[in-house]
Design a protein around this motif. Structure first.
Motif, PDB file in Angstrom:
ATOM      1  N   ASN A 807      37.612  49.332  62.122  1.00 16.29           N
ATOM      2  CA  ASN A 807      37.352  47.991  62.654  1.00 16.29           C
ATOM      3  C   ASN A 807      38.450  47.010  62.243  1.00 16.29           C
ATOM      4  N   ASN A 808      39.095  47.258  61.124  1.00 18.99           N
ATOM      5  CA  ASN A 808      40.202  46.421  60.643  1.00 18.99           C
ATOM      6  C   ASN A 808      41.502  47.216  60.724  1.00 18.99           C
ATOM      7  N   LEU A 809      41.759  47.768  61.917  1.00 19.54           N
ATOM      8  CA  LEU A 809      42.858  48.709  62.077  1.00 19.54           C
ATOM      9  C   LEU A 809      44.216  48.107  61.741  1.00 19.54           C
ATOM     10  N   ASN A 810      44.438  46.853  62.102  1.00 24.48           N
ATOM     11  CA  ASN A 810      45.740  46.255  61.804  1.00 24.48           C
ATOM     12  C   ASN A 810      45.989  46.203  60.300  1.00 24.48           C
ATOM     13  N   ALA A 811      44.952  45.791  59.559  1.00 18.59           N
ATOM     14  CA  ALA A 811      45.092  45.751  58.103  1.00 18.59           C
ATOM     15  C   ALA A 811      45.292  47.155  57.547  1.00 18.59           C
ATOM     16  N   THR A 812      44.616  48.132  58.139  1.00 20.62           N
ATOM     17  CA  THR A 812      44.767  49.520  57.691  1.00 20.62           C
ATOM     18  C   THR A 812      46.191  50.013  57.902  1.00 20.62           C
ATOM     19  N   LEU A 813      46.745  49.732  59.081  1.00 20.63           N
ATOM     20  CA  LEU A 813      48.087  50.236  59.416  1.00 20.63           C
ATOM     21  C   LEU A 813      49.186  49.522  58.651  1.00 20.63           C
ATOM     22  N   THR A 814      48.935  48.289  58.238  1.00 23.00           N
ATOM     23  CA  THR A 814      49.985  47.539  57.540  1.00 23.00           C
ATOM     24  C   THR A 814      49.828  47.572  56.025  1.00 23.00           C
ATOM     25  N   ASP A 815      48.757  48.173  55.531  1.00 24.27           N
ATOM     26  CA  ASP A 815      48.590  48.311  54.083  1.00 24.27           C
ATOM     27  C   ASP A 815      49.774  49.087  53.518  1.00 24.27           C
ATOM     28  N   SER A 816      50.272  48.670  52.384  1.00 29.80           N
ATOM     29  CA  SER A 816      51.478  49.297  51.838  1.00 29.80           C
ATOM     30  C   SER A 816      51.276  50.774  51.537  1.00 29.80           C
ATOM     31  N   TYR A 817      50.061  51.157  51.094  1.00 32.30           N
ATOM     32  CA  TYR A 817      49.817  52.574  50.850  1.00 32.30           C
ATOM     33  C   TYR A 817      49.900  53.355  52.157  1.00 32.30           C
ATOM     34  N   THR A 818      49.270  52.816  53.210  1.00 36.94           N
ATOM     35  CA  THR A 818      49.278  53.497  54.493  1.00 36.94           C
ATOM     36  C   THR A 818      50.683  53.605  55.055  1.00 36.94           C
ATOM     37  N   VAL A 819      51.471  52.548  54.897  1.00 37.16           N
ATOM     38  CA  VAL A 819      52.856  52.568  55.396  1.00 37.16           C
ATOM     39  C   VAL A 819      53.632  53.712  54.754  1.00 37.16           C
ATOM     40  N   GLY A 820      53.496  53.856  53.451  1.00 37.64           N
ATOM     41  CA  GLY A 820      54.189  54.945  52.764  1.00 37.64           C
ATOM     42  C   GLY A 820      53.673  56.306  53.198  1.00 37.64           C
ATOM     43  N   PHE A 821      52.354  56.409  53.354  1.00 44.38           N
ATOM     44  CA  PHE A 821      51.757  57.661  53.808  1.00 44.38           C
ATOM     45  C   PHE A 821      52.264  58.038  55.194  1.00 44.38           C
ATOM     46  N   LEU A 822      52.258  57.077  56.114  1.00 41.15           N
ATOM     47  CA  LEU A 822      52.670  57.383  57.486  1.00 41.15           C
ATOM     48  C   LEU A 822      54.136  57.785  57.574  1.00 41.15           C
ATOM     49  N   ALA A 823      54.938  57.246  56.682  1.00 39.83           N
ATOM     50  CA  ALA A 823      56.347  57.660  56.672  1.00 39.83           C
ATOM     51  C   ALA A 823      56.458  59.140  56.333  1.00 39.83           C
ATOM     52  N   ARG A 824      55.638  59.585  55.379  1.00 40.31           N
ATOM     53  CA  ARG A 824      55.647  61.004  55.022  1.00 40.31           C
ATOM     54  C   ARG A 824      55.000  61.849  56.120  1.00 40.31           C
ATOM     55  N   TRP A 825      53.929  61.325  56.713  1.00 31.45           N
ATOM     56  CA  TRP A 825      53.221  62.021  57.792  1.00 31.45           C
ATOM     57  C   TRP A 825      54.133  62.188  59.010  1.00 31.45           C
ATOM     58  N   ASP A 826      54.870  61.126  59.355  1.00 35.07           N
ATOM     59  CA  ASP A 826      55.788  61.186  60.492  1.00 35.07           C
ATOM     60  C   ASP A 826      56.885  62.221  60.283  1.00 35.07           C
ATOM     61  N   ALA A 827      57.294  62.389  59.028  1.00 32.37           N
ATOM     62  CA  ALA A 827      58.406  63.304  58.736  1.00 32.37           C
ATOM     63  C   ALA A 827      57.992  64.766  58.796  1.00 32.37           C
ATOM     64  N   LEU A 828      56.699  65.041  58.855  1.00 33.14           N
ATOM     65  CA  LEU A 828      56.230  66.437  58.858  1.00 33.14           C
ATOM     66  C   LEU A 828      56.251  67.037  60.256  1.00 33.14           C
TER      67      LEU A 828
END
Length: 828
Positions: A807-828
């Motif tokens: 429900n708070n997707l924007n906050a989820t996607l911009t959270d610093s932990y999520t940003v770091g996670f997605l960078a690793r996820w994208d690289a896989l």
């Protein structure tokens, strides 16, 4: 010299994961507290996701500290010199009614009552006492070592099976000789003394002293001389199960009381049997192996491994039991001496062999008396307290306080006591200075907690008064012991200890002042409950999460951040906090069953966690908004303890010192959050803030420094808390983890969090969160796989439901932990 010896830290993991700490001894063996606690069935629901930060939901816990007997604890054998290690990472977030472990033997202390054995194995019987040890001076390392005294000790150790025939023949002293026997002429005797005291006291003591417990226990009817069980292959679940090996293990488990008469007779392997025994024919034997490992070895394994710790413990079981008992106030010299507390201490000292039956009966409180007992009426009890403290290498105060080191050691003598490792310069390889005094401090501590065997310790220990720095390659066994400690307990191995670094801190206190100790199977994936997954999307998420947290490092991998509780909030490759681990176990009964944790016990633990959180919040709300001075804080600590102390202990399993810690934690938090600097939506300071200068300003505040020093939070953690105030949830989560670890079955949860570096339970949690997210995110969602991954990851790190995170997707996607996670996820 008694049970343990003497003794700052360096981070190797680097990453900061939202209020998580990144990433513990072996009192020689771990202790698994297996008693069934009084259940507080409060109907609380399980916590299913990683809760962290000040925003994570806190679920409930238990209502009462329980008393109980956990069965056997561990003892370390001489040959086990390189057992353990640790990891670094950053994560969020009176009574004596003893219950006997139904599968454990009834031995209690130095005068045990062996379990009945109607069909005894001659090789396992205790030899009769024929030699009386009555030394005139000390015998052992640094002792006076008069020939007659040494010979008397050698004779008795040989008789008990601690000194082999060959060693006894080689080192046998002429009792009529004169002079002093040098330590170099009695190395194997010293090793035998260490092994004997390990079993008697829970830690290696290299000195027998006249009139002390070390001498009297030598003369006692201890359950020694069991003989050796040697297996050629694994015995148990999935093992080779060779007939001779199985038979030997069955006989020993029967002798120790873990395999009942009927089960032994039903499954006993015939003497002439050959080949492999079918696992289907060993159901009760395998159950007994697990019960033994849980109670004695402190692991959840269903096997006995050749030359493994399980085989060592079968041959050298401890001579005391763990008993968790509560106190309402202090007992002894200057103590409050409430009758129920005095009775509890007397009962335990008697069970451990420090207070005789006669003296216990003579000084037992009148059951009708409700008034404090005068110390003058407790002469023998106080003398026994002093002797116990001496044997455990504690200050002989004659006083046992609620939850203090004497109380902890009395409940479980194998717990590694807090050390005094305070090196001046670095020790180890890779640039270690290796000053002699520093190296010796490290050697003493590694020996005391079971990583450096007595033989290796004696062969390599350095003269602390030396003036030439030690060449590290000249102490290879010390080096290997340090590596092993780091690998198992810390999870990152660089072979070096720095002043103030993580290795030094954890070496000093591998128990974190709880009733648990490091998990010897933290590097063993076979110890963990199984995990199955055939979903490629989930595998990708797991890989990206683990790469940013504990990764695939071995060991317990405790969180990096220091906090007010003094306990790492999270452990393992997924950096799971204690409360979340319990919730995951509740939602996965198969995993809970692997660790012998019942639904009632887990509910009890959830209740305890919620109670801890309630007290934590009440205390925080009692600290002035901008913080306060030490005098005001101490007055509030005293008032809260007076009004709520007993309820606090009953509801949380924590102690009055934890009330003090919570107040100082609250003061630290208040002062940090009162600093008026611009912050973003996720509570992080903006790039315009000079963080280093602001932290320097904090340390100019005397009230702040007093509280930070009182709870041992280091500057790097303070900086993390200041950068993002949400990470201060680490403190609250850590107090809950501490409460869980202090539960009588807390060791099982610690093992579950770190077996095989915690991958199994961590991945189980991620899978549960992933499945929940799959049911929330619509199929027509743009970039659905990426959204599912982001929601799952943030749930893991910061708690919350999948629905709230979506429900708070924007906050989820911009959270610093999520940003770091997605960078690793994208690289896989």
């Amino acid at each position: 010299m008694t049970k343990v010896s003497q003794e700052k830290e360096r981070n190797t993991n680097g990453s900061e994961n939202e209020g998580k700490e990144s990433g513990m001894s072996m009192a020689p063996p771990a202790f698994n507290l297996t008693t069934d606690p009084v259940q507080a069935k409060m109907g609380n629901q399980p916590v299913q996701r990683q809760e962290a930060g000040e925003e994570g939901e806190e679920k409930s816990w238990w209502e009462t500290i329980t008393d109980g007997l956990s069965g056997f604890v561990s003892s370390v054998e001489e040959t086990v010199s390189s057992w353990f290690g640790w990891g670094e990472g950053e994560n969020q977030e009176g009574g004596q009614n003893q219950e006997q472990n139904p599968q454990a033997p009834t031995n209690q202390g130095p005068n045990p009552t062996p379990a009945p054995s109607p069909t005894p194995d001659p090789s396992t019987q205790t030899p009769a006492t024929t030699t009386t040890v009555d030394v005139t001076g000390t015998v052992g390392d640094g002792g006076t070592n008069a020939p007659a005294d040494v010979r008397a000790v050698q004779d008795r150790l040989h008789e008990l099976g601690y000194l082999s025939d060959a060693a006894y023949t080689a080192e046998q002293v002429d009792a009529s000789a004169s002079g002093r026997i040098a330590e170099t002429a009695m190395v194997q005797t010293l090793v035998a003394i260490g092994n004997f005291t390990q079993a008697a006291f829970g830690g290696p003591v290299l000195l027998i002293e006249p009139g002390q417990a070390s001498e009297s226990f030598l003369n006692g009817n201890l359950d020694h001389g069991l003989g050796n069980v040697t297996v050629g292959g694994n015995v148990g679940r999935g093992g080779a199960n060779n007939a001779a090996d199985v038979r030997a293990v069955q006989a020993r488990l029967h002798t120790l009381g873990y395999l009942s008469d009927s089960d032994y007779q039903a499954e006993q392997v015939a003497a002439d049997a050959q080949g492999q025994i079918a696992e289907a024919n060993l159901a009760q034997t395998i159950a007994a192996i697990n019960a033994f490992n849980v109670a004695v070895v402190g692991s959840s394994l269903y096997i006995i491994r050749p030359d493994g710790l399980e085989q060592t413990m079968l041959n050298n079981p401890p001579q005391f039991s763990v008993s968790i008992f509560s106190l309402t106030d202090s007992v002894g010299t200057g103590g409050a001496n409430q009758p129920a507390d005095v009775t509890a201490i007397q009962t335990r000292l008697n069970a451990l062999g420090f207070l005789s039956d006669a003296n216990r009966q003579a000084e037992a409180p009148d059951p009708t008396n409700q008034n404090p007992i005068p110390a003058g009426s407790l002469t023998e009890t106080i003398a026994a307290i002093n002797q116990f403290q001496h044997s455990m290498n504690l200050a002989q105060s004659g006083l046992v306080g609620v939850g203090d080191e004497s109380h902890r050691q009395m409940m479980n003598p194998s717990l590694p006591e807090k050390g005094n490792v305070d090196i001046q310069r670095s020790v180890g390889r890779g640039g270690g200075v290796n000053q002699p005094a520093d190296v010796r401090i490290v050697q003493d501590r590694l020996h005391a907690i079971g990583f450096l065997s007595t033989g290796d310790y004696l062969s390599e220990r350095v003269d602390p008064a030396g003036t030439t720095n030690i060449t590290w390659t000249n102490v290879p066994r010390t080096s290997a012991a340090l590596d092993s400690f780091q690998e198992i307990v810390i999870g990152a191995t660089d072979g070096r200890i720095d002043p103030g670094g993580k290795t030094e801190r954890i070496l000093n206190d591998p128990t974190y002042e709880t009733l648990t100790t490091f998990n010897r199977n933290a590097t063993n994936p076979d110890a963990a409950a199984g995990f199955s997954n055939n979903n490629a999307a989930l595998t990708r998420i797991i890989t990206a999460i683990e790469a940013g947290e504990g990764g695939h490092s071995p060991g317990e991998i405790p969180a990096n951040l220091t906090n007010g509780a003094g306990v790492a909030a999270s452990f393992g490759s997924a950096q799971m906090i204690g409360r979340t681990a319990v919730g995951t176990l509740q939602n996965n009964p198969d995993v809970a069953s692997h660790y012998g944790l019942s639904a009632a016990t887990l509910t009890d633990m959830v209740t305890r966690a919620a109670n801890t959180n309630t007290h934590y919040d009440a205390i925080y709300n009692n600290v002035p908004a901008a913080g306060t001075d030490l005098a005001t804080l101490n007055a509030r600590i005293q008032a809260y303890t007076t009004a709520n102390g007993q309820r606090f202990m009953t509801e949380t399993g924590l102690y009055p010192d934890d009330i003090r810690r919570m107040y100082h934690t609250g003061n630290m938090r208040r002062i940090i959050t009162a600093v008026n600097v611009p912050r973003g939506n996720d509570s992080s300071v903006t790039s315009a803030v000079n963080v280093n200068q602001e932290v320097t300003n904090l340390y100019a505040n005397a009230n702040f420094v007093a509280s930070v020093n009182a709870i041992g939070v280091n500057r790097s953690s303070v900086t993390t808390y200041f950068r993002k105030t949400r990470t201060m949830g680490e403190n609250r989560a850590a107090f809950q983890t501490k409460a869980i670890f202090n539960h009588p079955e807390g060791q099982k949860v610690r093992n579950a969090m770190s077996d095989g570096n915690g991958q199994s339970i961590g991945r189980t949690l991620i899978r549960d969160n992933f499945n929940e997210t799959q049911g929330v995110v619509p199929q027509n969602q743009n970039n659905r796989d990426r959204v599912v991954a982001a929601v799952t990851a943030l749930m893991h790190n910061s708690g919350g439901s999948a629905q709230s995170r979506y429900n708070n997707l924007n906050a989820t996607l911009t959270d610093s932990y999520t940003v770091g996670f997605l960078a690793r996820w994208d690289a896989l």
